[in-house]
Design an enzyme around this catalytic site. Structure first.
Site, short mmCIF file in Angstrom:
data_model
loop_
_atom_site.label_atom_id
_atom_site.label_comp_id
_atom_site.label_asym_id
_atom_site.label_seq_id
_atom_site.Cartn_x
_atom_site.Cartn_y
_atom_site.Cartn_z
N GLY A 181 0.79 -1.22 0.00
CA GLY A 181 0.00 0.00 0.00
C GLY A 181 0.83 1.27 0.00
O GLY A 181 0.29 2.37 -0.05
N CYS A 182 2.15 1.14 0.03
CA CYS A 182 3.07 2.28 0.11
C CYS A 182 3.75 2.50 -1.24
O CYS A 182 4.39 1.59 -1.77
CB CYS A 182 4.11 2.02 1.19
SG CYS A 182 5.47 3.21 1.23
N GLY A 183 3.63 3.72 -1.78
CA GLY A 183 4.25 4.04 -3.06
C GLY A 183 5.75 3.88 -3.05
O GLY A 183 6.34 3.37 -4.00
#
Length: 140
Positions: free
Chosen positions: A10-12
């Protein structure tokens, strides 16, 4: 030893790092730590290898750190580690381990120092910022 990424899909930044590793020709071991959680010995080993203290590795934004009182002065390492084990999202990411070392890869281009070879370019982060130019050189 292969490359291991402690990853949050979920983290770019974590996605950028995973893509840079894969673009270099290496398929890393991907540990989705929000699902697997952490142990205190595991965190201590990773932090020691990366030269980080628990405070350095604490994710202060988009985490429950403030609500848990972890941002207050005087919170000791033991308390931070206990909180990180109870709430895996409190550990900043991604943490990458390779034969070249262990590093918290924020910003994502910090992973390049851990790779045996740079990926071919051009390569860009999700936000469009260049990381590797068309000639295969690091940007920035």
């Amino acid at each position: 030893m292969s490359i291991v990424i402690h990853h949050n899909p979920g983290c770019g930044t974590s996605r950028n790092v995973l893509e840079l590793i894969r673009a270099s020709g290496t398929e890393p071991v991907v540990i989705e730590y929000l699902d697997t959680g952490w142990t205190k010995p595991q965190l201590l080993a990773l932090f020691a290898a990366a030269g980080l203290s628990p405070r350095d590795a604490l994710r202060t934004t988009k985490s429950p750190a403030a609500e848990l009182g972890l941002l207050e002065d005087g919170v000791d390492d033991e308390t931070l580690l206990d909180a990180m084990v109870a709430h895996p999202v409190l550990v900043n990411r991604p943490i990458v381990a390779s034969p070249r070392g262990v590093r918290l890869c924020r910003p994502s281009e910090r992973v390049l120092d851990l790779l045996d070879r740079l990926p071919p370019g051009p390569l860009f982060k999700e936000d469009g910022s260049p990381v590797i130019d068309a000639e295969g050189r690091r940007v920035g």
